[in-house]
Design an enzyme around this catalytic site. Structure first.
Site, PDB file in Angstrom:
ATOM      1  N   ASP A 205      11.214 -98.300  36.623  1.00 34.14           N
ATOM      2  CA  ASP A 205      10.100 -99.126  37.081  1.00 34.14           C
ATOM      3  C   ASP A 205       9.165 -99.367  35.883  1.00 34.14           C
ATOM      4  OD1 ASP A 205       8.283-100.377  38.767  1.00 34.14           O
ATOM      5  OD2 ASP A 205       7.583 -98.556  39.708  1.00 34.14           O
TER       6      ASP A 205
ATOM      7  N   PHE B 252       8.735-102.440  46.677  1.00 35.84           N
ATOM      8  CA  PHE B 252       9.084-101.045  46.833  1.00 35.84           C
ATOM      9  C   PHE B 252      10.354-100.954  47.682  1.00 35.84           C
ATOM     10  CE2 PHE B 252       8.999 -96.751  48.438  1.00 35.84           C
ATOM     11  CZ  PHE B 252       8.626 -96.043  47.316  1.00 35.84           C
TER      12      PHE B 252
ATOM     13  N   GLU C 195      20.029 -92.442  36.524  1.00 38.23           N
ATOM     14  CA  GLU C 195      18.735 -92.657  37.183  1.00 38.23           C
ATOM     15  C   GLU C 195      18.900 -93.537  38.421  1.00 38.23           C
ATOM     16  OE1 GLU C 195      15.820 -92.161  37.866  1.00 38.23           O
ATOM     17  OE2 GLU C 195      14.495 -91.774  36.191  1.00 38.23           O
ATOM     18  N   ASP C 196      17.951 -93.435  39.349  1.00 40.20           N
ATOM     19  CA  ASP C 196      17.972 -94.322  40.507  1.00 40.20           C
ATOM     20  C   ASP C 196      17.347 -95.673  40.172  1.00 40.20           C
ATOM     21  OD1 ASP C 196      15.394 -93.283  40.274  1.00 40.20           O
ATOM     22  OD2 ASP C 196      15.165 -92.810  42.404  1.00 40.20           O
TER      23      ASP C 196
ATOM     24  N   ARG D 205      16.383 -91.806  52.607  1.00 42.74           N
ATOM     25  CA  ARG D 205      17.378 -91.653  51.536  1.00 42.74           C
ATOM     26  C   ARG D 205      18.789 -91.880  52.069  1.00 42.74           C
ATOM     27  NH1 ARG D 205      14.696 -89.233  47.140  1.00 42.74           N
ATOM     28  NH2 ARG D 205      13.055 -87.744  47.671  1.00 42.74           N
TER      29      ARG D 205
HETATM   30  P1  5GP Z   1       8.860 -95.191  36.502  1.00 46.09           P
HETATM   31  O1  5GP Z   1       7.662 -95.992  36.920  1.00 46.09           O
HETATM   32  O2  5GP Z   1       8.450 -93.980  35.723  1.00 46.09           O
HETATM   33  O3  5GP Z   1       9.870 -96.033  35.764  1.00 46.09           O
HETATM   34  O4  5GP Z   1       9.562 -94.710  37.826  1.00 46.09           O
HETATM   35  C1  5GP Z   1       9.249 -93.475  38.374  1.00 46.09           C
HETATM   36  C2  5GP Z   1      10.020 -93.145  39.591  1.00 46.09           C
HETATM   37  O5  5GP Z   1       9.313 -93.734  40.655  1.00 46.09           O
HETATM   38  C3  5GP Z   1      11.450 -93.632  39.736  1.00 46.09           C
HETATM   39  O6  5GP Z   1      12.414 -92.813  39.116  1.00 46.09           O
HETATM   40  C4  5GP Z   1      11.596 -93.594  41.250  1.00 46.09           C
HETATM   41  O7  5GP Z   1      11.908 -92.303  41.681  1.00 46.09           O
HETATM   42  C5  5GP Z   1      10.201 -93.978  41.695  1.00 46.09           C
HETATM   43  N1  5GP Z   1      10.183 -95.400  42.031  1.00 46.09           N
HETATM   44  C6  5GP Z   1       9.819 -96.449  41.283  1.00 46.09           C
HETATM   45  N2  5GP Z   1       9.934 -97.604  41.975  1.00 46.09           N
HETATM   46  C7  5GP Z   1      10.429 -97.247  43.192  1.00 46.09           C
HETATM   47  C8  5GP Z   1      10.783 -97.981  44.370  1.00 46.09           C
HETATM   48  O8  5GP Z   1      10.719 -99.224  44.463  1.00 46.09           O
HETATM   49  N3  5GP Z   1      11.218 -97.238  45.429  1.00 46.09           N
HETATM   50  C9  5GP Z   1      11.319 -95.882  45.398  1.00 46.09           C
HETATM   51  N4  5GP Z   1      11.757 -95.256  46.492  1.00 46.09           N
HETATM   52  N5  5GP Z   1      10.985 -95.162  44.313  1.00 46.09           N
HETATM   53  C10 5GP Z   1      10.560 -95.849  43.225  1.00 46.09           C
END
Ligand code: 5GP
Length: 193
Positions: free
Chosen positions: A106, A155, A102-103, A168
């Site tokens: 959040d 973010f 995963e990247d 990216r």
């Molecule tokens: P979750 O809230 O479900 O853990 O994260 C959902 C997705 O939102 C992550 O996989 C990522 O792609 C995107 N995301 C969450 N926080 C960030 C951030 O700070 N920057 C970016 N570019 N994407 C984010």
């Protein structure tokens, strides 16, 4: 690149620090899977594509890769919690040792959905490697086995992570200038892959 760099407020994690941490992660993963065959790395598109590309070059056990893409959700800082698969795996994961790549984690909603979905397909084991962890925003507790860096509640973009599908290609993880978000009438951008 110079135009993109103008939009960056600060560099949070440098290119050198990312690459050094990936070498360590590669060693940790190699050690964890040394005696296992049938390792499959699943890259969560799109944000993790660059991380996967660098990570696999530091893993010294035989493995395959596959890709899954999950929809974005929410608007502003509010998550709808609705997650769905846009692109599914090509391979059958039954009996495989699966490592999700995963990247960023959040709220944890996306990863929770993916792990619950993949668990129903009968993998021999299921673990998670994430480049970034944003624990302050967690809503669902999801176990993380390999973590690159913890980041504050900001973010971030770069190194595969986007804002509005751009940035990216930045080689580092950074925070963009706040005025970029303002024309959209938001304090913070949508979560977007
Ligand atoms: P979750 O809230 O479900 O853990 O994260 C959902 C997705 O939102 C992550 O996989 C990522 O792609 C995107 N995301 C969450 N926080 C960030 C951030 O700070 N920057 C970016 N570019 N994407 C984010």
């Amino acid at each position: 690149m110079r135009r993109l760099l103008n939009d960056v407020e600060k560099v949070l994690i440098s290119e050198q620090d990312i690459q050094a941490r990936i070498v360590e992660l590669g060693r940790e993963i190699t050690a964890a899977y040394t005696d296992q065959d049938r390792l499959l790395l699943i890259c969560v598109l799109k944000g993790a594509f660059m991380f996967l590309a660098d990570l696999v070059r530091q893993i010294e056990v035989r493995h395959a890769v596959d890709f899954i893409e999950i929809s974005s959700y929410g608007s502003g800082t509010v998550s709808s919690g609705v997650v769905r698969i846009l692109l599914d795996l090509e391979q059958d994961i039954t009996g495989r040792h699966v490592l999700i790549v995963e990247d960023i984690v959040d709220t944890g909603r996306t990863l929770d959905y993916i792990t619950r979905n993949l668990q129903t397909r009968g993998p021999a084991s299921l673990r998670v490697c994430t480049l970034l962890n944003k624990p302050s925003r967690r809503e669902i507790d999801v176990p993380l086995d390999f973590v690159g860096f913890e980041v504050p509640d900001e973010f971030v973009a770069g190194y595969g992570l986007d804002f509005a599908e751009a940035y990216r290609n930045l080689p580092f993880i950074g925070v963009l200038k706040p005025e970029l978000y303002k024309p959209q009438g938001q304090d913070e951008p949508d979560s977007c892959r």
